[in-house]
Enzyme design. Sequence first.
Site, PDB file in Angstrom:
ATOM      1  N   ASP A  45       0.854  -1.190   0.000  1.00 15.51           N
ATOM      2  CA  ASP A  45       0.000   0.000   0.000  1.00 15.51           C
ATOM      3  C   ASP A  45       0.889   1.239   0.000  1.00 15.51           C
ATOM      4  O   ASP A  45       1.564   1.527   0.984  1.00 15.51           O
ATOM      5  CB  ASP A  45      -0.904  -0.001   1.240  1.00 15.51           C
ATOM      6  CG  ASP A  45      -1.879   1.171   1.220  1.00 15.51           C
ATOM      7  OD1 ASP A  45      -2.982   0.997   0.676  1.00 15.51           O
ATOM      8  OD2 ASP A  45      -1.523   2.249   1.722  1.00 15.51           O
ATOM      9  N   TYR A  50       3.325   9.782  -0.707  1.00 18.29           N
ATOM     10  CA  TYR A  50       4.377   9.202   0.136  1.00 18.29           C
ATOM     11  C   TYR A  50       5.774   9.424  -0.476  1.00 18.29           C
ATOM     12  O   TYR A  50       6.778   9.278   0.224  1.00 18.29           O
ATOM     13  CB  TYR A  50       4.168   7.692   0.378  1.00 18.29           C
ATOM     14  CG  TYR A  50       2.865   7.312   1.059  1.00 18.29           C
ATOM     15  CD1 TYR A  50       2.021   8.268   1.624  1.00 18.29           C
ATOM     16  CD2 TYR A  50       2.477   5.978   1.133  1.00 18.29           C
ATOM     17  CE1 TYR A  50       0.824   7.907   2.228  1.00 18.29           C
ATOM     18  CE2 TYR A  50       1.279   5.609   1.741  1.00 18.29           C
ATOM     19  CZ  TYR A  50       0.458   6.583   2.282  1.00 18.29           C
ATOM     20  OH  TYR A  50      -0.727   6.211   2.869  1.00 18.29           O
ATOM     21  N   LYS A  75      -2.577   5.872  -4.634  1.00 16.67           N
ATOM     22  CA  LYS A  75      -3.699   6.795  -4.355  1.00 16.67           C
ATOM     23  C   LYS A  75      -3.519   8.130  -5.076  1.00 16.67           C
ATOM     24  O   LYS A  75      -2.390   8.613  -5.223  1.00 16.67           O
ATOM     25  CB  LYS A  75      -3.802   7.046  -2.843  1.00 16.67           C
ATOM     26  CG  LYS A  75      -3.711   5.764  -2.012  1.00 16.67           C
ATOM     27  CD  LYS A  75      -3.925   5.984  -0.528  1.00 16.67           C
ATOM     28  CE  LYS A  75      -3.602   4.715   0.259  1.00 16.67           C
ATOM     29  NZ  LYS A  75      -2.216   4.606   0.704  1.00 16.67           N
ATOM     30  N   HIS A 108      -7.607   9.599  -2.271  1.00 14.95           N
ATOM     31  CA  HIS A 108      -6.924   9.536  -0.968  1.00 14.95           C
ATOM     32  C   HIS A 108      -7.734  10.190   0.164  1.00 14.95           C
ATOM     33  O   HIS A 108      -7.819   9.659   1.263  1.00 14.95           O
ATOM     34  CB  HIS A 108      -5.549  10.202  -1.097  1.00 14.95           C
ATOM     35  CG  HIS A 108      -4.543   9.746  -0.097  1.00 14.95           C
ATOM     36  ND1 HIS A 108      -3.204   9.625  -0.376  1.00 14.95           N
ATOM     37  CD2 HIS A 108      -4.666   9.385   1.201  1.00 14.95           C
ATOM     38  CE1 HIS A 108      -2.560   9.214   0.699  1.00 14.95           C
ATOM     39  NE2 HIS A 108      -3.419   9.055   1.672  1.00 14.95           N
TER      40      HIS A 108
HETATM   41  N1  LIG Z   1      -5.225   6.501   3.516  1.00 13.16           N
HETATM   42  C1  LIG Z   1      -4.632   7.237   4.431  1.00 13.16           C
HETATM   43  O1  LIG Z   1      -4.939   8.433   4.600  1.00 13.16           O
HETATM   44  C2  LIG Z   1      -3.563   6.636   5.261  1.00 13.16           C
HETATM   45  C3  LIG Z   1      -3.064   7.329   6.376  1.00 13.16           C
HETATM   46  C4  LIG Z   1      -2.073   6.717   7.142  1.00 13.16           C
HETATM   47  C5  LIG Z   1      -1.615   5.452   6.798  1.00 13.16           C
HETATM   48  N2  LIG Z   1      -2.097   4.794   5.691  1.00 13.16           N
HETATM   49  C6  LIG Z   1      -1.611   3.461   5.294  1.00 13.16           C
HETATM   50  O2  LIG Z   1      -1.697   2.574   6.402  1.00 13.16           O
HETATM   51  C7  LIG Z   1      -0.404   2.004   6.653  1.00 13.16           C
HETATM   52  C8  LIG Z   1      -0.250   1.674   8.123  1.00 13.16           C
HETATM   53  O3  LIG Z   1      -0.545   2.805   8.932  1.00 13.16           O
HETATM   54  P1  LIG Z   1       0.556   3.685   9.678  1.00 13.16           P
HETATM   55  O4  LIG Z   1       1.883   3.418   9.071  1.00 13.16           O
HETATM   56  O5  LIG Z   1       0.116   5.082   9.670  1.00 13.16           O
HETATM   57  O6  LIG Z   1       0.496   3.200  11.174  1.00 13.16           O
HETATM   58  P2  LIG Z   1       0.632   1.789  11.937  1.00 13.16           P
HETATM   59  O7  LIG Z   1       0.938   0.697  10.971  1.00 13.16           O
HETATM   60  O8  LIG Z   1      -0.513   1.675  12.851  1.00 13.16           O
HETATM   61  O9  LIG Z   1       1.878   2.059  12.879  1.00 13.16           O
HETATM   62  C9  LIG Z   1       3.180   2.176  12.414  1.00 13.16           C
HETATM   63  C10 LIG Z   1       4.071   2.385  13.647  1.00 13.16           C
HETATM   64  O10 LIG Z   1       4.074   1.187  14.429  1.00 13.16           O
HETATM   65  C11 LIG Z   1       5.407   0.715  14.572  1.00 13.16           C
HETATM   66  N3  LIG Z   1       5.331  -0.763  14.496  1.00 13.16           N
HETATM   67  C12 LIG Z   1       5.106  -1.536  13.407  1.00 13.16           C
HETATM   68  N4  LIG Z   1       5.093  -2.836  13.714  1.00 13.16           N
HETATM   69  C13 LIG Z   1       5.312  -2.908  15.068  1.00 13.16           C
HETATM   70  C14 LIG Z   1       5.411  -3.982  15.971  1.00 13.16           C
HETATM   71  N5  LIG Z   1       5.298  -5.245  15.572  1.00 13.16           N
HETATM   72  N6  LIG Z   1       5.641  -3.688  17.285  1.00 13.16           N
HETATM   73  C15 LIG Z   1       5.768  -2.406  17.705  1.00 13.16           C
HETATM   74  N7  LIG Z   1       5.671  -1.340  16.882  1.00 13.16           N
HETATM   75  C16 LIG Z   1       5.445  -1.591  15.562  1.00 13.16           C
HETATM   76  C17 LIG Z   1       6.215   1.346  13.467  1.00 13.16           C
HETATM   77  O11 LIG Z   1       7.530   1.608  13.850  1.00 13.16           O
HETATM   78  P3  LIG Z   1       8.852   1.104  13.010  1.00 13.16           P
HETATM   79  O12 LIG Z   1       8.681   1.495  11.572  1.00 13.16           O
HETATM   80  O13 LIG Z   1       9.976   1.813  13.681  1.00 13.16           O
HETATM   81  O14 LIG Z   1       8.892  -0.373  13.208  1.00 13.16           O
HETATM   82  C18 LIG Z   1       5.484   2.677  13.270  1.00 13.16           C
HETATM   83  O15 LIG Z   1       5.957   3.629  14.208  1.00 13.16           O
HETATM   84  C19 LIG Z   1       0.539   3.103   6.133  1.00 13.16           C
HETATM   85  O16 LIG Z   1       1.856   2.654   5.962  1.00 13.16           O
HETATM   86  C20 LIG Z   1      -0.152   3.490   4.852  1.00 13.16           C
HETATM   87  O17 LIG Z   1       0.070   2.520   3.851  1.00 13.16           O
HETATM   88  C21 LIG Z   1      -3.073   5.392   4.939  1.00 13.16           C
END
Ligand SMILES: NC(=O)c1ccc[n+]([C@@H]2O[C@H](COP(=O)([O-])OP(=O)(O)OC[C@H]3O[C@@H](n4cnc5c(N)ncnc54)[C@H](OP(=O)(O)O)[C@@H]3O)[C@@H](O)[C@H]2O)c1
Length: 278
Positions: A45, A50, A75, A108
Site C-alpha cells: 500500500d 508518500y 492513491k 486519498h
Molecule cells: N489513507 C490514508 O490516509 C492513510 C493514512 C495513514 C496510513 N495509511 C496506510 O496505512 C499504513 C499503516 O498505517 P501507519 O503506518 O500510519 O500506522 P501503523 O501501521 O498503525 O503504525 C506504524 C508504527 O508502528 C510501529 N510498528 C510496526 N510494527 C510494530 C510492531 N510489531 N511492534 C511495535 N511497533 C510496531 C512502526 O515503527 P517502526 O517502523 O519503527 O517499526 C510505526 O511507528 C501506512 O503505511 C499506509 O500505507 C493510509
Amino acid sequence: MAIPHIELNDGHSIPQLGYGVFKVPPTDTERAVSEAFELGYRHIDTAAIYGNEEGVGAAISRSGLAREDLFITTKLWNDRHDGDDPDAAIAESLDKLGLAQVDLYLVHWPTPAHDNYVHAWEKLIELRDAGLTRSIGVSNFLVPHLERIVAETQVVPAVDQIELHPAHMQVDIADWAAAHDVRIEAWGPLGQGKYDLFGTAPVADASAAHGKTPAQVVLRWHIQHGNIVFPKSVQRARLEENLDIFDFELSDAEIDAIDALDPADGSGRVSAHPDEVN
Ligand SMILES: NC(=O)c1ccc[n+]([C@@H]2O[C@H](COP(=O)([O-])OP(=O)(O)OC[C@H]3O[C@@H](n4cnc5c(N)ncnc54)[C@H](OP(=O)(O)O)[C@@H]3O)[C@@H](O)[C@H]2O)c1
C-alpha cells in the site's frame, strides 16, 4: 501460514494482510519492500504523496515475482481531483511503479471543502474502464461522502480505507460498508504508536494468554473483524512479527474486551478528521 484473501465486490481479491509504506523514507523503500517480499508479503500500500513509489517499483522489478502474484495499491492526491488531472496523476504513478496497471487506485481524501470528490470518483471509474487500475476505491470517506458518490454514479467503491484501530473503530462506516458490500481497509492499524494500545489490559492479557506480542494481538483482532490491514515498519524483525498472526485465534470475549477500548465518541482518533483535510 498463507495470508487469506478477501473477495472484493468487483470479483477481484486482495491479500488481507499487506505492507504499508507511509513514512518509509524514499531512500530506504527498495530495501524495505524487497525484505517484505522475501518474507512473504505480496500486497503493498503506497500513495503518490508518500514520495516512495519509485522505491516500490524498484523492489517489484528486482523481485522476479510474477505480476499476478502481487497486489499494488496507490492513491490520487488531494490537489489532483480536478479536470483531467487524475489521468496524468495515475500515469505518473504507473511510471514510477514500473507497472501498466495497479490493482487498486483510491481517492486519498474527499477534501469536501473543494466539492470535487464526485468528479474524482467519476474519473476513477473511467481509469478502471481504461484498464489502468483493476479495482477502485476511496479513502477517508465518511458515510455522507460514500452515500453521495453512490447516489451520483451508481458505482460502489470496492474499499474504504479509513483510520481504524481499537480506540477508533468507526462503527458507522463499518456498518455502512457491510450493508453495501464494501470492504474496510484499516489504516493506522496499530494506532500509529500514538497511544499506549499495547499496554491496555485486554491487549496485554491476550498477549500473555496466547504467547504472542501485543502487536500480533491487535493485528489478529483486525483480521478476525474482517479488516484488510497493512502495518508499517522499517524493521525486518517487525515485518516478520506482523506476518506471524495466522496460527492463533482470539476468543469472542477477547475480541469484545478489545472492542471496548473504543470510547465510541470519536475521541480515539489519532490523525486528521476527513472533513478538515482540504
Ligand atoms: N489513507 C490514508 O490516509 C492513510 C493514512 C495513514 C496510513 N495509511 C496506510 O496505512 C499504513 C499503516 O498505517 P501507519 O503506518 O500510519 O500506522 P501503523 O501501521 O498503525 O503504525 C506504524 C508504527 O508502528 C510501529 N510498528 C510496526 N510494527 C510494530 C510492531 N510489531 N511492534 C511495535 N511497533 C510496531 C512502526 O515503527 P517502526 O517502523 O519503527 O517499526 C510505526 O511507528 C501506512 O503505511 C499506509 O500505507 C493510509
